[in-house]
Design a protein around this motif. Structure first.
Motif, PDB file in Angstrom:
ATOM      1  N   PRO A 545       0.686  -1.607  -0.192  1.00 35.19           N
ATOM      2  CA  PRO A 545       0.093  -0.004   0.209  1.00 35.19           C
ATOM      3  C   PRO A 545       0.675   0.959  -0.571  1.00 35.19           C
ATOM      4  CG  PRO A 545       0.136  -1.208   1.935  1.00 35.19           C
ATOM      5  CD  PRO A 545       0.101  -1.777   1.297  1.00 35.19           C
ATOM      6  N   ALA A 546       2.594   1.111   0.983  1.00 34.88           N
ATOM      7  CA  ALA A 546       2.912   2.637   0.693  1.00 34.88           C
ATOM      8  C   ALA A 546       3.773   2.632  -0.985  1.00 34.88           C
ATOM      9  CB  ALA A 546       3.808   2.231   1.913  1.00 34.88           C
ATOM     10  N   ILE A 547       4.132   1.871  -1.895  1.00 31.66           N
ATOM     11  CA  ILE A 547       4.929   1.491  -2.747  1.00 31.66           C
ATOM     12  C   ILE A 547       4.756   3.244  -3.247  1.00 31.66           C
ATOM     13  CG2 ILE A 547       3.072   0.591  -4.165  1.00 31.66           C
ATOM     14  CD1 ILE A 547       6.107  -0.698  -5.468  1.00 31.66           C
ATOM     15  N   GLU A 548       5.781   3.758  -3.741  1.00 32.56           N
ATOM     16  CA  GLU A 548       5.846   5.179  -4.866  1.00 32.56           C
ATOM     17  C   GLU A 548       5.824   4.800  -6.251  1.00 32.56           C
ATOM     18  OE1 GLU A 548       5.363   7.626  -3.321  1.00 32.56           O
ATOM     19  OE2 GLU A 548       5.177   7.210  -0.999  1.00 32.56           O
ATOM     20  N   LEU A 549       4.877   5.517  -7.037  1.00 30.47           N
ATOM     21  CA  LEU A 549       5.185   5.020  -8.528  1.00 30.47           C
ATOM     22  C   LEU A 549       6.144   5.517  -8.861  1.00 30.47           C
ATOM     23  CD1 LEU A 549       3.021   5.215 -11.193  1.00 30.47           C
ATOM     24  CD2 LEU A 549       3.063   8.062 -11.041  1.00 30.47           C
ATOM     25  N   THR A 551       9.028   3.899  -7.352  1.00 29.85           N
ATOM     26  CA  THR A 551       9.277   2.422  -7.057  1.00 29.85           C
ATOM     27  C   THR A 551       8.953   2.004  -8.227  1.00 29.85           C
ATOM     28  OG1 THR A 551      10.050   3.602  -4.460  1.00 29.85           O
ATOM     29  CG2 THR A 551       9.687   1.326  -5.136  1.00 29.85           C
ATOM     30  N   ALA A 552       7.660   1.929  -8.344  1.00 32.09           N
ATOM     31  CA  ALA A 552       7.073   0.690  -9.398  1.00 32.09           C
ATOM     32  C   ALA A 552       7.707   0.494 -10.446  1.00 32.09           C
ATOM     33  CB  ALA A 552       5.363   0.240  -9.177  1.00 32.09           C
ATOM     34  N   VAL A 553       8.020   2.148 -10.976  1.00 30.59           N
ATOM     35  CA  VAL A 553       8.781   2.168 -13.024  1.00 30.59           C
ATOM     36  C   VAL A 553       9.770   1.141 -12.492  1.00 30.59           C
ATOM     37  CG1 VAL A 553       9.233   3.098 -14.696  1.00 30.59           C
ATOM     38  CG2 VAL A 553       7.506   4.014 -12.956  1.00 30.59           C
ATOM     39  N   ASP A 554      10.498   1.230 -11.436  1.00 32.90           N
ATOM     40  CA  ASP A 554      11.843   1.465 -11.363  1.00 32.90           C
ATOM     41  C   ASP A 554      11.754   0.004 -10.678  1.00 32.90           C
ATOM     42  OD1 ASP A 554      13.016   3.380 -11.074  1.00 32.90           O
ATOM     43  OD2 ASP A 554      13.257   3.980  -9.246  1.00 32.90           O
ATOM     44  N   LEU A 555      11.017  -0.804 -10.580  1.00 30.41           N
ATOM     45  CA  LEU A 555      11.020  -2.002 -10.409  1.00 30.41           C
ATOM     46  C   LEU A 555      10.650  -3.243 -11.715  1.00 30.41           C
ATOM     47  CD1 LEU A 555       8.749  -2.882  -6.946  1.00 30.41           C
ATOM     48  CD2 LEU A 555      10.488  -3.428  -7.155  1.00 30.41           C
ATOM     49  N   LEU A 556      10.000  -2.605 -11.823  1.00 26.82           N
ATOM     50  CA  LEU A 556       9.406  -2.971 -13.713  1.00 26.82           C
ATOM     51  C   LEU A 556      10.833  -2.477 -14.733  1.00 26.82           C
ATOM     52  CD1 LEU A 556       5.584  -1.821 -14.477  1.00 26.82           C
ATOM     53  CD2 LEU A 556       6.827  -3.692 -13.381  1.00 26.82           C
ATOM     54  N   LYS A 557      10.593  -1.895 -14.724  1.00 27.64           N
ATOM     55  CA  LYS A 557      12.348  -2.140 -15.280  1.00 27.64           C
ATOM     56  C   LYS A 557      13.056  -2.839 -15.559  1.00 27.64           C
ATOM     57  CE  LYS A 557      11.957   3.258 -16.638  1.00 27.64           C
ATOM     58  NZ  LYS A 557      12.503   4.215 -16.215  1.00 27.64           N
ATOM     59  N   SER A 558      13.771  -3.414 -13.873  1.00 27.76           N
ATOM     60  CA  SER A 558      14.309  -4.471 -13.543  1.00 27.76           C
ATOM     61  C   SER A 558      14.261  -5.514 -13.980  1.00 27.76           C
ATOM     62  CB  SER A 558      15.099  -4.153 -11.895  1.00 27.76           C
ATOM     63  OG  SER A 558      13.125  -4.547 -11.329  1.00 27.76           O
ATOM     64  N   PHE A 647       9.115  13.659 -10.236  1.00 33.10           N
ATOM     65  CA  PHE A 647       9.348  14.947  -8.995  1.00 33.10           C
ATOM     66  C   PHE A 647       8.549  15.042  -8.034  1.00 33.10           C
ATOM     67  CE2 PHE A 647       6.167  17.287 -10.965  1.00 33.10           C
ATOM     68  CZ  PHE A 647       6.520  18.760  -9.514  1.00 33.10           C
ATOM     69  N   LEU A 648       7.400  14.372  -7.733  1.00 32.16           N
ATOM     70  CA  LEU A 648       6.631  14.755  -6.254  1.00 32.16           C
ATOM     71  C   LEU A 648       7.751  13.899  -5.054  1.00 32.16           C
ATOM     72  CD1 LEU A 648       3.231  15.705  -7.665  1.00 32.16           C
ATOM     73  CD2 LEU A 648       5.237  17.228  -6.729  1.00 32.16           C
ATOM     74  N   THR A 649       8.013  13.228  -5.783  1.00 32.23           N
ATOM     75  CA  THR A 649       8.571  12.316  -4.122  1.00 32.23           C
ATOM     76  C   THR A 649      10.028  11.929  -4.415  1.00 32.23           C
ATOM     77  OG1 THR A 649       8.074  10.158  -5.591  1.00 32.23           O
ATOM     78  CG2 THR A 649       6.486  10.712  -4.010  1.00 32.23           C
ATOM     79  N   ASP A 650      11.110  11.813  -5.661  1.00 27.38           N
ATOM     80  CA  ASP A 650      12.031  11.883  -6.280  1.00 27.38           C
ATOM     81  C   ASP A 650      12.913  13.210  -6.161  1.00 27.38           C
ATOM     82  OD1 ASP A 650      11.098  12.600  -8.859  1.00 27.38           O
ATOM     83  OD2 ASP A 650      12.449  10.945  -9.487  1.00 27.38           O
ATOM     84  N   PHE A 651      12.277  14.667  -5.758  1.00 25.03           N
ATOM     85  CA  PHE A 651      12.826  16.064  -5.683  1.00 25.03           C
ATOM     86  C   PHE A 651      14.104  16.153  -4.355  1.00 25.03           C
ATOM     87  CE2 PHE A 651       9.915  16.005  -2.119  1.00 25.03           C
ATOM     88  CZ  PHE A 651      10.996  16.388  -1.184  1.00 25.03           C
ATOM     89  N   MET A 652      14.191  15.183  -3.654  1.00 27.11           N
ATOM     90  CA  MET A 652      15.799  15.135  -2.995  1.00 27.11           C
ATOM     91  C   MET A 652      16.829  14.720  -4.267  1.00 27.11           C
ATOM     92  SD  MET A 652      14.454  16.739  -0.347  1.00 27.11           S
ATOM     93  CE  MET A 652      15.628  15.855   1.374  1.00 27.11           C
ATOM     94  N   THR A 653      16.518  13.766  -5.057  1.00 22.17           N
ATOM     95  CA  THR A 653      17.498  12.938  -5.603  1.00 22.17           C
ATOM     96  C   THR A 653      17.714  14.624  -6.606  1.00 22.17           C
ATOM     97  OG1 THR A 653      15.996  11.474  -6.958  1.00 22.17           O
ATOM     98  CG2 THR A 653      16.919  11.276  -4.917  1.00 22.17           C
ATOM     99  N   LYS A 654      16.709  15.274  -7.282  1.00 22.44           N
ATOM    100  CA  LYS A 654      17.764  16.444  -8.270  1.00 22.44           C
ATOM    101  C   LYS A 654      17.831  17.630  -8.297  1.00 22.44           C
ATOM    102  CE  LYS A 654      12.998  14.013 -10.483  1.00 22.44           C
ATOM    103  NZ  LYS A 654      14.167  13.798 -11.324  1.00 22.44           N
ATOM    104  N   THR A 655      18.113  18.349  -9.111  1.00 24.74           N
ATOM    105  CA  THR A 655      19.102  19.320  -8.985  1.00 24.74           C
ATOM    106  C   THR A 655      17.750  20.773  -9.388  1.00 24.74           C
ATOM    107  OG1 THR A 655      19.132  19.806 -10.876  1.00 24.74           O
ATOM    108  CG2 THR A 655      20.655  19.010  -9.588  1.00 24.74           C
ATOM    109  N   ALA A 704       5.274   9.546  -0.151  1.00 33.32           N
ATOM    110  CA  ALA A 704       4.431  10.433  -0.653  1.00 33.32           C
ATOM    111  C   ALA A 704       2.846  10.935   0.516  1.00 33.32           C
ATOM    112  CB  ALA A 704       3.247   9.878  -1.854  1.00 33.32           C
ATOM    113  N   GLU A 705       2.724  10.418   1.070  1.00 32.29           N
ATOM    114  CA  GLU A 705       1.476  10.663   2.523  1.00 32.29           C
ATOM    115  C   GLU A 705       2.327  10.972   3.913  1.00 32.29           C
ATOM    116  OE1 GLU A 705      -0.258   6.920   4.039  1.00 32.29           O
ATOM    117  OE2 GLU A 705      -1.131   5.552   2.441  1.00 32.29           O
ATOM    118  N   LYS A 706       3.773  10.876   3.678  1.00 31.42           N
ATOM    119  CA  LYS A 706       4.947  11.443   4.590  1.00 31.42           C
ATOM    120  C   LYS A 706       4.567  12.819   4.068  1.00 31.42           C
ATOM    121  CE  LYS A 706       8.813  11.387   6.955  1.00 31.42           C
ATOM    122  NZ  LYS A 706      10.867  11.239   6.861  1.00 31.42           N
TER     123      LYS A 706
END
Length: 713
Positions: A545-549, A551-558, A647-655, A704-706
């Motif tokens: 239930p707490a998976i991020e979008l 993360t889901a895309v990265d799992l499918l790519k892997s 970008f709403l959840t991985d903005f910490m990894t972006k410039t 995202a919920e946090k």
């Protein structure tokens, strides 16, 4: 002296003072009686309609000052005779909800005193039994300052939103029809409000109406006192019964238990959970026990509130209230995400299950089931019409939908005539996102059906399972042949063949299954274990239930990269098969059949495949290609959404520049929803998260919920 001369005789000063004293004593007596108005419950502080304290300091020092609503004071400067402002914008919605059940009875039953027309005895009884605060319709302070520094609320003063005037509640109900009092017909002279209200309070007609209202609200002293007491006792009795029934219904329904049994007889062991729990409570509740003894098993025609009809009516009322609460939450949240699926019920009626997902004002994500919609057709257009009709019924605007998710059936996921296509024609911002875990299952299904070798293998596995599960004895033999967590089915089959107590048919089926084990094609399918193991692990992660979008895309790519790497591992899987057994491919020792050539065919030699090459080219590679192709096609839908929202959840990894570019794209797409300053807010929010105490690592994706809870707090 004549009678006429006596009437014209002037009173002396002493007589006038005596007369004024008598009148003052009468007024004091009436005022003492009006204090009972508060003791009888005439005045009640409503938690929903609070009178706001005055903001005027100039009037508080005047003992007779009245603090008027600010809207009315502004209007006085423009027009002294009319008043159209409504002083209770916040209270009108609440009052309307409280009076929805009586709106259809007539204007006299509504809480707007200005539209009352025909006041009869029935209307008087109705409002005598209700709280007059329901008709006040304002949050401003209309209280008069007392002589001792406190304030006394003018409970008799009511505001009419439709006319913009104030009325006297007792005078409207019990005043004479020919009365010309402004407080009966409507008062709006705000400039002279202080003097006029004080004069009206001291008016004898007003005091008589107040006294009449107090008398009508009393039970004792009336002609029908005994009847009224009897009615109140009866009402209280059934109210207590309903309280117990409501508690039982809430308990049973909240746990998803069935209500009814085989009969509705009290004392029966088959009367269902509803009556059974009532009987259990009656053992410890003398009141309920007496009710069941008096009214239980009386049959139709006797009110008991124990029948299935009343129970179903109460359940329907509960359902409507819950649905109303959910709809209000959705409307307050504005934006929502719709999820629909169809399933037949026990009566073979196909139904659409409507579920909406939205974010509450406190940042909590809610997913609510709303209703089942009966469907006569599976066409996407008709399903879209049914959903739109349902949403319009509850005033949920489809334009506020920002996403839709269904299964991968063509009538729902079709890009031309599917349900999602018809919704997107109305609202282009309602993105279609297929169920990720269901899509992954379909990828495996397509691969298992792409070649004869795959179909043959899964058919053999199903036959093997059916053989052992059809008999508890055979299942026990299989359980006894487990070593290191692996089931040695071949050894179990051999023990069944050697068992002389087995039937001939069972022994024959076991021999046929052992022959299948001797085919290397079935042993070579060890690669299925590696593939399905990875697909199962990814599928479980996608259902968290707490998976991020992102993360889901990265799992499918892997998983996609893993499948691509399997093409070069055929020899490794064959080596593992040879270590388990020395059997050969089923067609390796067969005579090669050569097809007769015709005169118009070329001279090139025919390529004949058998054994290892045949299995690799016709089974192994087609399976991997199908898995890779299907997963790549379905992955595109998630990558498109992730390019907008990632970008709403991985903005910490972006410039900062990457965040700005993503925000600009986001604002262009949602120009009606997002303000231009959102770009700077995201850059600032990144630094805010870095400086917070529980800041995540710079390389991690933020939950995202946090984030929603941080923003809402």
């Amino acid at each position: 002296m004549s009678e006429e001369s006596l009437k014209n005789k002037h009173l002396s000063g002493s007589e006038k003072r005596k007369k004024r004293l008598e009148q003052q004593n009468k007024r004091d007596e009436v005022l003492k009686k009006t204090y009972n108005l508060f003791q009888l419950g005439f005045s009640r502080q409503s938690p929903e309609i609070q009178l706001s304290p005055s903001t005027s300091t100039g009037q508080s020092s005047d003992t007779n000052a009245v603090e008027l609503p600010s809207e009315c004071s502004e209007q006085t400067q423009q027009d002294k005779e009319t008043s159209t402002s409504k002083c209770a914008d916040g209270g009108e919605d609440e009052v309307q909800i409280l009076n929805q059940s009586i709106e259809q009875l007539g204007v006299e039953y509504q809480n707007d005193i200005g539209i009352w027309q025909n006041i009869n005895n029935e209307i008087q009884d109705f409002w005598c039994a209700r709280d007059p605060n329901e008709c006040q319709n304002f949050e401003c302070d209309f209280s008069a300052s007392s002589r001792y520094g406190g304030k006394i609320k003018r409970e008799w003063l009511m505001y009419s939103p439709s006319t913009g005037k104030v009325f006297c509640f007792p005078c409207v109900l019990f005043g004479e029809e020919q009365s010309r009092s402004q407080f009966k017909t409507g008062f709006s002279d705000w400039k002279n409000a202080t003097d006029r209200m004080q004069a009206h309070e001291n008016n004898s007609k007003h005091q008589e109406c107040v006294h009449t209202l107090i008398s009508r609200r009393r039970i004792h002293g009336r002609i029908d006192t005994s009847l009224e007491i009897s009615i109140n006792k009866e009402r209280e009795y059934w109210t207590q019964i309903l309280q117990r029934l409501v508690s039982v219904i809430k308990f049973v329904s909240s746990r998803g238990l069935p209500f009814r049994g085989d009969d509705e007889i009290l004392g029966s062991q088959h009367n269902g959970n509803y009556l059974g729990i009532l009987e259990l409570l009656a053992e410890y509740d003398p009141f309920l026990s007496a009710h069941l003894a008096k009214y239980g098993n009386k049959g139709k025609g006797r009110p008991s509130y124990l029948s299935s009809t009343i129970c179903e009516e109460l359940i329907e009322i509960f359902g409507n209230r819950v649905l109303e609460f959910i709809v209000n939450e959705i409307i307050e949240a504005k934006y929502f995400y719709i999820s629909v699926d169809s399933t037949p019920d026990i009566s073979h009626t196909d139904q659409l299950t409507v579920v909406l997902r939205y974010v509450k004002s406190n940042g909590e994500v809610a997913e609510r089931f709303l209703a089942f919609i009966p469907m006569a057709s599976h066409k996407g257009e008709e399903q879209a019409e049914a959903i739109l009709k349902f949403l319009n019924k509850y005033h949920i605007n489809i334009k506020n939908a920002r996403g839709q998710s269904y299964d991968n059936a063509s009538n729902m996921s079709g890009c031309y005539n599917g349900l999602q296509a018809h919704i997107k024609k109305i609202n282009s911002l309602a993105h279609y996102i297929p169920c990720a875990s269901h899509s992954l299952n379909l990828v495996g299904v397509r691969a298992a059906e792409c070649s004869i070798g795959a179909i043959s293998f899964f058919g053999f596995v199903q036959t093997l399972y059916n053989f052992f599960s059809a008999s508890t004895h055979r299942w026990g033999i299989m359980q006894n042949n487990i070593e290191n967590g692996l089931v040695l089915k071949k050894k179990a089959l051999q023990s069944i063949i050697e068992d002389k107590t087995q039937t001939t048919q069972t022994i024959h089926e076991a021999r046929c299954l052992i022959k299948e084990f001797k085919k290397k094609e079935n042993v070579m399918t060890l690669f299925w274990n590696a593939i399905l193991d990875r697909i199962n692990a990814v599928s479980k992660s996608l259902q968290h239930p707490a998976i991020e979008l992102t993360t889901a895309v990265d799992l499918l790519k892997s998983l996609l990269h893993f499948l691509a790497s399997q093409r070069e591992l055929f020899d490794e899987y064959e080596m593992q098969a040879n270590q388990k057994t020395n059997i050969e491919y089923s067609d390796e020792n067969q005579r090669v059949r050569r097809r007769k050539k015709y005169h118009d065919e070329g001279s090139g030699e025919e390529v004949l495949l058998n054994g290892k090459q045949k299995f690799k080219i016709e089974t192994y590679l087609p399976i991997l290609d199908m898995l890779y192709g299907e997963l790549s096609r379905r992955l595109k839908a998630y990558e498109e959404i992730n390019s907008l929202f990632g970008f709403l959840t991985d903005f910490m990894t972006k410039t900062n520049q990457e965040i700005k570019d993503a925000c600009i794209k986001f604002i262009e797409y949602y120009s009606d929803d997002i303000e231009p300053q959102f770009t700077n807010e995201m850059v600032q929010f990144k630094f805010f998260m870095l400086q917070s105490e529980d800041a995540p690592e710079k390389s991690k994706i933020v939950d995202a919920e946090k984030l929603l809870k941080i923003i809402s707090d």
